[in-house]
Design a protein around this motif. Structure first.
Motif, mmCIF file in Angstrom:
data_model
loop_
_atom_site.group_PDB
_atom_site.id
_atom_site.type_symbol
_atom_site.label_atom_id
_atom_site.label_comp_id
_atom_site.label_asym_id
_atom_site.label_seq_id
_atom_site.Cartn_x
_atom_site.Cartn_y
_atom_site.Cartn_z
ATOM 1 N N VAL A 1 0.841 -1.198 0.000
ATOM 2 C CA VAL A 1 0.000 0.000 0.000
ATOM 3 C C VAL A 1 0.880 1.252 0.000
ATOM 4 O O VAL A 1 0.584 2.233 -0.690
ATOM 5 C CB VAL A 1 -0.939 -0.006 1.221
ATOM 6 C CG1 VAL A 1 -1.700 1.319 1.325
ATOM 7 C CG2 VAL A 1 -1.933 -1.159 1.126
ATOM 8 N N THR A 2 1.969 1.208 0.769
ATOM 9 C CA THR A 2 2.883 2.350 0.802
ATOM 10 C C THR A 2 3.458 2.636 -0.579
ATOM 11 O O THR A 2 3.530 3.789 -1.023
ATOM 12 C CB THR A 2 4.025 2.093 1.796
ATOM 13 O OG1 THR A 2 3.474 1.867 3.097
ATOM 14 C CG2 THR A 2 4.972 3.277 1.858
ATOM 15 N N ASP A 3 3.879 1.569 -1.280
ATOM 16 C CA ASP A 3 4.381 1.752 -2.645
ATOM 17 C C ASP A 3 3.321 2.400 -3.528
ATOM 18 O O ASP A 3 3.606 3.324 -4.300
ATOM 19 C CB ASP A 3 4.773 0.393 -3.259
ATOM 20 C CG ASP A 3 5.945 -0.256 -2.561
ATOM 21 O OD1 ASP A 3 6.790 0.464 -2.003
ATOM 22 O OD2 ASP A 3 6.013 -1.502 -2.583
ATOM 23 N N LEU A 4 2.096 1.912 -3.404
ATOM 24 C CA LEU A 4 1.026 2.377 -4.281
ATOM 25 C C LEU A 4 0.626 3.823 -3.986
ATOM 26 O O LEU A 4 0.226 4.555 -4.900
ATOM 27 C CB LEU A 4 -0.186 1.453 -4.157
ATOM 28 C CG LEU A 4 0.015 0.064 -4.777
ATOM 29 C CD1 LEU A 4 -1.072 -0.902 -4.335
ATOM 30 C CD2 LEU A 4 0.045 0.159 -6.312
ATOM 31 N N THR A 5 0.728 4.246 -2.734
ATOM 32 C CA THR A 5 0.428 5.646 -2.431
ATOM 33 C C THR A 5 1.443 6.571 -3.114
ATOM 34 O O THR A 5 1.099 7.666 -3.560
ATOM 35 C CB THR A 5 0.435 5.906 -0.911
ATOM 36 O OG1 THR A 5 1.719 5.565 -0.376
ATOM 37 C CG2 THR A 5 -0.645 5.103 -0.217
ATOM 38 N N GLU A 6 2.694 6.120 -3.201
ATOM 39 C CA GLU A 6 3.719 6.913 -3.883
ATOM 40 C C GLU A 6 3.470 6.950 -5.388
ATOM 41 O O GLU A 6 3.662 7.980 -6.032
ATOM 42 C CB GLU A 6 5.107 6.353 -3.589
ATOM 43 C CG GLU A 6 5.533 6.464 -2.134
ATOM 44 C CD GLU A 6 6.950 5.971 -1.914
ATOM 45 O OE1 GLU A 6 7.775 6.095 -2.836
ATOM 46 O OE2 GLU A 6 7.225 5.440 -0.830
ATOM 47 N N VAL A 7 3.090 5.806 -5.943
ATOM 48 C CA VAL A 7 2.851 5.753 -7.383
ATOM 49 C C VAL A 7 1.623 6.569 -7.768
ATOM 50 O O VAL A 7 1.633 7.346 -8.736
ATOM 51 C CB VAL A 7 2.678 4.288 -7.849
ATOM 52 C CG1 VAL A 7 2.257 4.236 -9.317
ATOM 53 C CG2 VAL A 7 3.966 3.512 -7.643
ATOM 54 N N MET A 8 0.547 6.406 -7.001
ATOM 55 C CA MET A 8 -0.730 7.016 -7.373
ATOM 56 C C MET A 8 -0.891 8.446 -6.873
ATOM 57 O O MET A 8 -1.756 9.178 -7.346
ATOM 58 C CB MET A 8 -1.887 6.161 -6.825
ATOM 59 C CG MET A 8 -1.800 4.679 -7.167
ATOM 60 S SD MET A 8 -2.020 4.333 -8.913
ATOM 61 C CE MET A 8 -3.769 4.613 -9.070
ATOM 62 N N GLY A 9 -0.085 8.820 -5.862
ATOM 63 C CA GLY A 9 -0.218 10.158 -5.311
ATOM 64 C C GLY A 9 -1.510 10.359 -4.553
ATOM 65 O O GLY A 9 -2.069 11.469 -4.536
#
Length: 354
Positions: free
Chosen positions: A44-52
């Protein structure tokens, strides 16, 4: 063998499965998540960075995608990893939708650029861990035949034929998955160390391997597969274990009938420093010991081979390979034969009545 989605026409979907899949994917963020998770396995942490976007928002969308079967999730220590589902009705919906998505689309391209940044950060972390321990691994590799020779023997032992499902127990850097990826349908690597899994995950991503994944797991309680595995590899793992026989029993339990278990480890040696410096619990294994454990696990030993280092010497290690095969269950065979005989009799009775 292609490492992408199979070109074969998928099975048709039910109305409900298709509708639920389309409802789950039919939202901007969720479609973007599917596209990103098709390229990498992320937290989820990775995805928050990718998706903003915020973590609660990403988590809510992932929950909906997971409930519809479009993404898979697994826990690894305190982390939860997500990836695009590779099977089932949800996996089919996701694959077909992503086939329709233009990779040059600006939104998709922007997400891929951010994903590349996240991957670079993970690669740097994995490289730092690997560099910290590389000297230890190099010290052991220097004591036996070159790694390329060992890998060639491993490939030869399992033969050139395609393998359906492969399980690599104690996957480490994921090297076994890398070398077998062209000839397998699906590969799964299990390791107890989150740090090693980070290295393996980065290595698989760098190699562009899409048909393999890694999970945290215990070799004494490996993950079950719905239909079992066609091949299982235990590469340089047994010498770390207190109960190697138990590990082989658990591995054998997951094989399909006719499936193969390949063990690669050291022949008996006297290098006591490996206990203290490298946490080796066993100083190699006699050929008959591993073959005996395989037999106790219900496997038929097929192969034993040794790779002796050139020159020998007191500090040289001999690498041994053992291959065992799971025999089909006789009761299952008898039951299948009885069912076929019953079906033939029923068919013959119907013909006589007609």
């Amino acid at each position: 063998m292609s490492l992408g989605r199979s070109p074969a026409r998928p099975a048709p979907l039910s109305y409900t499965a298709l509708l639920e899949g389309l409802k789950a994917a039919g939202e901007d963020t969720r479609l973007r998540l599917l596209a990103v998770l098709d390229a990498a396995e992320l937290t989820v942490t990775d995805l928050t960075e990718v998706m903003g976007q915020s973590q609660p928002r990403i988590s809510r969308h992932l929950k909906l995608l997971a409930e519809a079967g479009l993404v898979e999730r697994h826990r690894e220590a305190s982390w939860v990893f997500y990836r695009r589902a590779g099977s089932g009705p949800g996996g089919q919906v996701a694959a077909r939708l992503l086939d329709l998505l233009d990779p040059a689309d600006p939104i998709a391209a922007r997400d891929r650029a951010r994903l590349a940044e996240v991957r670079a950060q993970r690669a740097a972390q994995a490289q730092a861990y690997f560099a910290e321990h590389a000297d230890r691994w190099d010290a052991i590799r220097s004591l036996h035949v070159p790694e390329a020779q060992v890998e060639a023997a491993i490939l030869e032992a399992l033969g050139p034929e395609p393998i359906g499902d492969l399980l690599d127990l104690g996957t480490g850097t994921g090297r076994m998955l890398e070398i077998f990826s062209p000839r397998i349908g699906r590969g799964l690597g299990i390791d107890l160390s989150p740090d090693m899994l980070g290295v393996a995950r980065v290595n698989l991503e760098k190699a562009g391997i899409r048909n393999c994944s890694v999970r945290q797991g215990d070799i004494y309680a490996p993950p079950a597969s719905g239909t079992g595995f066609d091949a299982i590899i235990v590469h340089q793992v047994l010498h770390f274990l207190d109960e190697p026989a138990r590990a082989l029993r658990e591995a054998a339990r997951l094989l399909k009938p006719g499936g193969r278990l390949l063990v690669v480890d050291f022949a008996p040696h006297d290098l006591e420093f490996l206990r203290e410096a490298h946490a080796h619990r066993r100083l190699g294994f006699p050929a008959e010991a591993v073959a005996g454990w395989m037999a106790q696990a219900g496997l038929v030993p097929d192969l034993h081979r040794t790779l002796e280092p050139s020159g020998g010497g007191a500090d040289a290690l001999t690498v041994s390979l053992w291959l065992g095969r799971a025999v089909p269950d006789m009761l299952a065979q008898e039951k299948a034969a009885q069912e076929k005989a019953s079906q033939r009799k029923t068919s013959q009775d119907k013909k006589e009545i007609a």
